[in-house]
Design a protein around this motif. Structure first.
Motif: not given
Length: 164
Positions: A78-85, A93-100, A103-105, A114-115
C-alpha cells in the motif's frame, strides 16, 4: 477531512528521510495493518482507523515515522514512491520508470522527450506533429497584464534563484 483527498492519514503522501515522497493507500483493514507494521506503528488501534477525530494525531505519528525512513526502505504494501512530481523526483526520471515505459507515456521527437498523446484509440492512433515549441513566457505574461519591467524582474529572479 475526506477519505480520499489526503484527509485520511492512511491515504495520503508523506515526505521521506531522503527528501522524496511516498504515496500511501491503505484503506482495507488487512492492508492498513500491513502498512503500519514496518513503520513501527502497529500499536495504532485498527478500530479507530475510520474515526476522523483521531486522524490529525495519527497523521502526525505516521508523518514522523515515514520521515525517518527512506522511500525505498520496504514500506510495502500500500505504498509506492512517487515519481515525476514536483516535490519528489526529477521529471527526467519519469520516462525511465518501468510503468511509463510499458504504457508508452513519453515519446521523443528531435531529441526532445515529451508526453505522448492521450487518450489513445485503436482505430485513430494519435501522433505528435513535431517537437514542442519554445516557451512563450513573455507573451503569456504580457497577455495577462504584466508590464515589461515586471516580466524582466521575474526573468531575473528565475535566472538567479538558488539551485538545489
Amino acid at each position: 477531512m475526506n477519505l480520499l483527498d489526503s484527509g485520511a492519514y492512511f491515504y495520503d503522501t508523506y515526505e521521506t528521510k531522503d527528501g522524496k515522497w511516498i504515496a500511501i493507500g491503505a484503506l482495507e483493514p488487512q492492508f492498513y495493518r500491513e502498512f503500519l507494521r514496518p513503520i513501527g506503528l502497529a500499536d495504532l488501534d485498527a478500530g479507530q482507523q475510520m474515526d476522523r477525530e483521531h486522524w490529525p494525531e495519527f497523521k502526525s505519528k505516521v508523518a514522523a515515522a515515514i520521515k525517518g525512513r527512506r522511500a525505498t526502505s520496504g514500506m510495502r504494501p500500500c505504498s509506492e514512491p512517487m515519481r515525476a512530481t514536483p516535490r519528489c523526483c526529477r521529471l527526467k526520471e519519469a520516462p525511465a520508470h518501468p510503468h511509463n515505459i510499458e504504457r508508452q507515456t513519453f515519446t521523443q521527437i528531435d531529441g526532445v522527450v515529451q508526453p505522448a498523446p492521450a487518450p489513445r484509440f485503436s482505430r485513430t492512433p494519435p501522433a505528435v506533429q513535431g517537437p514542442p515549441q519554445a516557451p512563450q513566457s513573455e507573451l503569456v505574461l504580457s497577455n495577462w497584464g504584466f508590464s515589461s519591467a515586471e516580466i524582466d524582474r521575474l526573468a531575473l529572479r528565475k535566472r538567479y534563484r538558488a539551485r538545489p
